[in-house]
Motif scaffolding. Structure first.
Motif, PDB file in Angstrom:
ATOM      1  N   MET A   1       0.830  -1.199   0.000  1.00  0.00           N
ATOM      2  CA  MET A   1       0.000   0.000   0.000  1.00  0.00           C
ATOM      3  C   MET A   1       0.862   1.245   0.000  1.00  0.00           C
ATOM      4  SD  MET A   1      -2.916  -1.110   2.763  1.00  0.00           S
ATOM      5  CE  MET A   1      -3.674   0.518   2.661  1.00  0.00           C
ATOM      6  N   ALA A   2       0.375   2.276  -0.685  1.00  0.00           N
ATOM      7  CA  ALA A   2       1.168   3.483  -0.849  1.00  0.00           C
ATOM      8  C   ALA A   2       1.462   4.168   0.472  1.00  0.00           C
ATOM      9  CB  ALA A   2       0.438   4.451  -1.786  1.00  0.00           C
ATOM     10  N   ASN A   3       0.564   4.055   1.446  1.00  0.00           N
ATOM     11  CA  ASN A   3       0.735   4.755   2.708  1.00  0.00           C
ATOM     12  C   ASN A   3       1.440   3.924   3.774  1.00  0.00           C
ATOM     13  OD1 ASN A   3      -0.567   7.045   1.733  1.00  0.00           O
ATOM     14  ND2 ASN A   3      -2.601   6.235   2.261  1.00  0.00           N
ATOM     15  N   THR A   4       1.876   2.726   3.426  1.00  0.00           N
ATOM     16  CA  THR A   4       2.576   1.892   4.401  1.00  0.00           C
ATOM     17  C   THR A   4       3.945   2.493   4.702  1.00  0.00           C
ATOM     18  OG1 THR A   4       1.481  -0.093   3.566  1.00  0.00           O
ATOM     19  CG2 THR A   4       3.474  -0.404   4.888  1.00  0.00           C
ATOM     20  N   PRO A   5       4.274   2.754   5.977  1.00  0.00           N
ATOM     21  CA  PRO A   5       5.570   3.367   6.294  1.00  0.00           C
ATOM     22  C   PRO A   5       6.722   2.421   6.009  1.00  0.00           C
ATOM     23  CG  PRO A   5       4.413   2.733   8.304  1.00  0.00           C
ATOM     24  CD  PRO A   5       3.448   2.539   7.172  1.00  0.00           C
ATOM     25  N   ILE A   6       7.850   2.990   5.689  1.00  0.00           N
ATOM     26  CA  ILE A   6       9.060   2.200   5.458  1.00  0.00           C
ATOM     27  C   ILE A   6       9.550   1.629   6.778  1.00  0.00           C
ATOM     28  CG2 ILE A   6      11.512   2.418   4.868  1.00  0.00           C
ATOM     29  CD1 ILE A   6      10.656   4.231   2.592  1.00  0.00           C
ATOM     30  N   LYS A   7       9.931   0.365   6.776  1.00  0.00           N
ATOM     31  CA  LYS A   7      10.404  -0.291   7.991  1.00  0.00           C
ATOM     32  C   LYS A   7      11.935  -0.325   8.003  1.00  0.00           C
ATOM     33  CE  LYS A   7       8.428  -3.310  10.380  1.00  0.00           C
ATOM     34  NZ  LYS A   7       7.888  -4.552  10.986  1.00  0.00           N
ATOM     35  N   LEU A   8      12.500   0.168   9.099  1.00  0.00           N
ATOM     36  CA  LEU A   8      13.951   0.239   9.249  1.00  0.00           C
ATOM     37  C   LEU A   8      14.344  -0.446  10.549  1.00  0.00           C
ATOM     38  CD1 LEU A   8      16.670   1.544   8.184  1.00  0.00           C
ATOM     39  CD2 LEU A   8      16.187   3.413   9.803  1.00  0.00           C
ATOM     40  N   LEU A   9      15.349  -1.319  10.478  1.00  0.00           N
ATOM     41  CA  LEU A   9      15.893  -1.944  11.678  1.00  0.00           C
ATOM     42  C   LEU A   9      17.183  -1.216  12.046  1.00  0.00           C
ATOM     43  CD1 LEU A   9      15.547  -4.311  13.724  1.00  0.00           C
ATOM     44  CD2 LEU A   9      17.166  -5.594  12.286  1.00  0.00           C
ATOM     45  N   ILE A  10      17.242  -0.694  13.277  1.00  0.00           N
ATOM     46  CA  ILE A  10      18.437  -0.006  13.764  1.00  0.00           C
ATOM     47  C   ILE A  10      19.190  -0.943  14.700  1.00  0.00           C
ATOM     48  CG2 ILE A  10      19.299   1.877  15.198  1.00  0.00           C
ATOM     49  CD1 ILE A  10      17.146   3.659  14.117  1.00  0.00           C
ATOM     50  N   ALA A  11      20.441  -1.259  14.341  1.00  0.00           N
ATOM     51  CA  ALA A  11      21.282  -2.130  15.165  1.00  0.00           C
ATOM     52  C   ALA A  11      22.311  -1.256  15.872  1.00  0.00           C
ATOM     53  CB  ALA A  11      21.968  -3.177  14.281  1.00  0.00           C
ATOM     54  N   ALA A  12      22.070  -0.981  17.150  1.00  0.00           N
ATOM     55  CA  ALA A  12      22.974  -0.133  17.934  1.00  0.00           C
ATOM     56  C   ALA A  12      22.942  -0.622  19.364  1.00  0.00           C
ATOM     57  CB  ALA A  12      22.550   1.334  17.849  1.00  0.00           C
ATOM     58  N   SER A  13      24.125  -0.838  19.944  1.00  0.00           N
ATOM     59  CA  SER A  13      24.169  -1.499  21.245  1.00  0.00           C
ATOM     60  C   SER A  13      25.375  -1.056  22.055  1.00  0.00           C
ATOM     61  CB  SER A  13      24.240  -3.026  21.032  1.00  0.00           C
ATOM     62  OG  SER A  13      24.450  -3.704  22.247  1.00  0.00           O
ATOM     63  N   GLY A  16      26.885   4.771  25.111  1.00  0.00           N
ATOM     64  CA  GLY A  16      26.227   5.981  24.626  1.00  0.00           C
ATOM     65  C   GLY A  16      26.754   6.410  23.270  1.00  0.00           C
ATOM     66  N   GLY A  17      28.042   6.160  23.019  1.00  0.00           N
ATOM     67  CA  GLY A  17      28.623   6.526  21.733  1.00  0.00           C
ATOM     68  C   GLY A  17      27.986   5.816  20.561  1.00  0.00           C
ATOM     69  N   HIS A  18      27.495   4.589  20.796  1.00  0.00           N
ATOM     70  CA  HIS A  18      26.779   3.865  19.743  1.00  0.00           C
ATOM     71  C   HIS A  18      25.296   4.211  19.731  1.00  0.00           C
ATOM     72  CE1 HIS A  18      30.155   0.701  19.745  1.00  0.00           C
ATOM     73  NE2 HIS A  18      30.143   1.254  18.544  1.00  0.00           N
ATOM     74  N   LEU A  19      24.730   4.439  20.907  1.00  0.00           N
ATOM     75  CA  LEU A  19      23.279   4.590  21.009  1.00  0.00           C
ATOM     76  C   LEU A  19      22.773   5.995  20.717  1.00  0.00           C
ATOM     77  CD1 LEU A  19      22.836   2.324  24.129  1.00  0.00           C
ATOM     78  CD2 LEU A  19      21.757   1.935  21.912  1.00  0.00           C
ATOM     79  N   PHE A  20      23.439   7.028  21.229  1.00  0.00           N
ATOM     80  CA  PHE A  20      22.913   8.387  21.070  1.00  0.00           C
ATOM     81  C   PHE A  20      22.794   8.810  19.597  1.00  0.00           C
ATOM     82  CE2 PHE A  20      24.583   9.245  25.568  1.00  0.00           C
ATOM     83  CZ  PHE A  20      23.338   9.028  26.126  1.00  0.00           C
ATOM     84  N   LEU A  37      17.573  -3.346  17.243  1.00  0.00           N
ATOM     85  CA  LEU A  37      18.278  -4.608  17.465  1.00  0.00           C
ATOM     86  C   LEU A  37      19.369  -4.343  18.491  1.00  0.00           C
ATOM     87  CD1 LEU A  37      18.516  -7.592  16.466  1.00  0.00           C
ATOM     88  CD2 LEU A  37      20.387  -6.802  15.007  1.00  0.00           C
ATOM     89  N   GLY A  38      19.309  -5.076  19.606  1.00  0.00           N
ATOM     90  CA  GLY A  38      20.276  -4.872  20.678  1.00  0.00           C
ATOM     91  C   GLY A  38      20.697  -6.183  21.310  1.00  0.00           C
TER      92      GLY A  38
END
Length: 357
Positions: A1-13, A16-20, A37-38
């Motif tokens: 569907m045109a209005n379906t948001p894009i899905k993004l997986l963020i891998a940060a663990s 603070g230097g990786h997470l912020f 993803l952690g």
């Protein structure tokens, strides 16, 4: 569907230097459906906002040498790759973003095996081993420092700076500090990043009495692993393990004494805070020294090896700077000149370009 948001997986663990930077990116993509993803029992379980569902995998780094523990770690890595592949397929994700560290390996391998685009953010001047290995696999590598590109000759590099938390960019954070510090006194801020810095803490406590005599106040963020915590008492000395409202504190400080992790340096630059940098000597491949060099070459900071620094030399260097307002002003100006305050926007634009291509 045109209005379906894009899905993004963020891998940060992990730190603070990786997470912020990852959280700052996520806040710039409000129209995306983002999951995290952690690793269990790491900082992300506390810092990742509730609106981002957290998936966890059991993964860790390889130690020196090869033995039974390496076999166990390899087994965990393979299992993690399989699990991330399943998460990506079942969730119909369209891309992956990672800030490096142990978690990047399974995330990059799983995503690329499924033909999904990956954006990797490297905040350090000397990219880590994980970045150097996986960078060429990624669709794009976003860099915190231009100089990092020479270590990634086979990767598609784009320099965007390192994103900071929104409090550093929000004009409303210019509020009066909620700490008992007079407006007309010099303020020295000491902090060692999210892990603290016990060796630096010891030097500071020995040098501080001379700074008090010069009229300065000291705010000392010690971390929670300092065995000498609360050993120094003085009306001009405020000791805390952590402090969340860092943006106004950095803006108020006339001088910072700090490690040179990429996240701390980014915050110093955005706030224009002159600094004495003491790179963590046991950082992987001494990468904090490379970070510090960027700032010393720009005239934004002075840097000293921990092994060569004494309480007396630190005491004298700070006293010299406190007496030289023109030098401090120039360092502040130079720090602001290398800041990238719109880094989160630039990184978000890169992610959109890659994922929506």
């Amino acid at each position: 569907m045109a209005n379906t948001p894009i899905k993004l997986l963020i891998a940060a663990s992990g730190t603070g230097g990786h997470l912020f930077p990852a959280i700052a990116l996520a806040q710039e993509l409000p129209d995306y459906d983002i999951e995290w993803l952690g690793v269990p029992n790491r900082l992300e379980t506390q810092l990742v906002p509730k609106q981002y569902p957290l998936n966890t995998i059991a993964v860790e780094g390889f130690q020196q040498g090869f033995g039974f523990s390496s076999v166990v770690i390899l087994g965990k890595l393979i299992g993690s790759i399989i699990k991330v592949r399943r998460i990506l397929k079942q969730g119909n994700f369209q891309g992956v973003f990672t800030t490096g560290g142990y978690i990047a390996g399974p995330a990059v391998i799983a995503a690329r095996s499924l033909g999904l685009p990956v954006v990797f953010h490297e905040s350090n001047a000397l990219p880590g081993k994980v970045t150097r290995f996986f960078g060429p696999w990624c669709t794009a590598v976003a860099l915190g420092f231009d100089v990092a590109a020479k270590y990634l000759p086979r990767a598609t590099n784009v320099c965007v700076g390192t994103p900071v938390r929104s409090q550093f960019l929000d004009a409303a954070s210019n509020v009066t500090l909620d700490l008992p510090i007079p407006d007309d006194v010099p303020l020295i801020l000491v902090f060692g990043g999210s892990q603290g810095a016990v060796a630096v803490n010891k030097l500071v406590r020995q040098a501080a009495p001379a700074w008090f005599d010069a009229g300065a106040y000291v705010v000392h963020l010690t971390g929670d692993r300092d065995p000498d915590a609360n050993s120094l008492k003085h009306p001009q000395y405020i000791e805390l393990p952590f402090y969340n409202n860092m943006a106004p504190l950095l803006r108020r400080a006339c001088l910072a004494i700090s490690r040179s992790g990429a996240g701390s340096l980014t915050e110093l630059a955005v706030c224009g805070t002159p600094a004495i940098l003491i790179p963590y000597p046991f950082a992987a491949e001494d990468h904090q020294s490379y970070n510090a060099e960027v700032f010393t070459k720009a005239g934004a900071a002075l840097a000293f090896k921990q092994s060569e620094l004494t309480a007396q030399s630190l005491q004298n260097q700070v006293l010299h700077l406190l007496q030289s307002t023109a030098e401090l002003a120039k360092m502040s100006e130079n720090a602001k000149a290398i800041a990238v305050p719109d880094s989160a926007e630039k990184l978000a634009a890169l992610v959109r370009e890659v994922v929506e291509r």
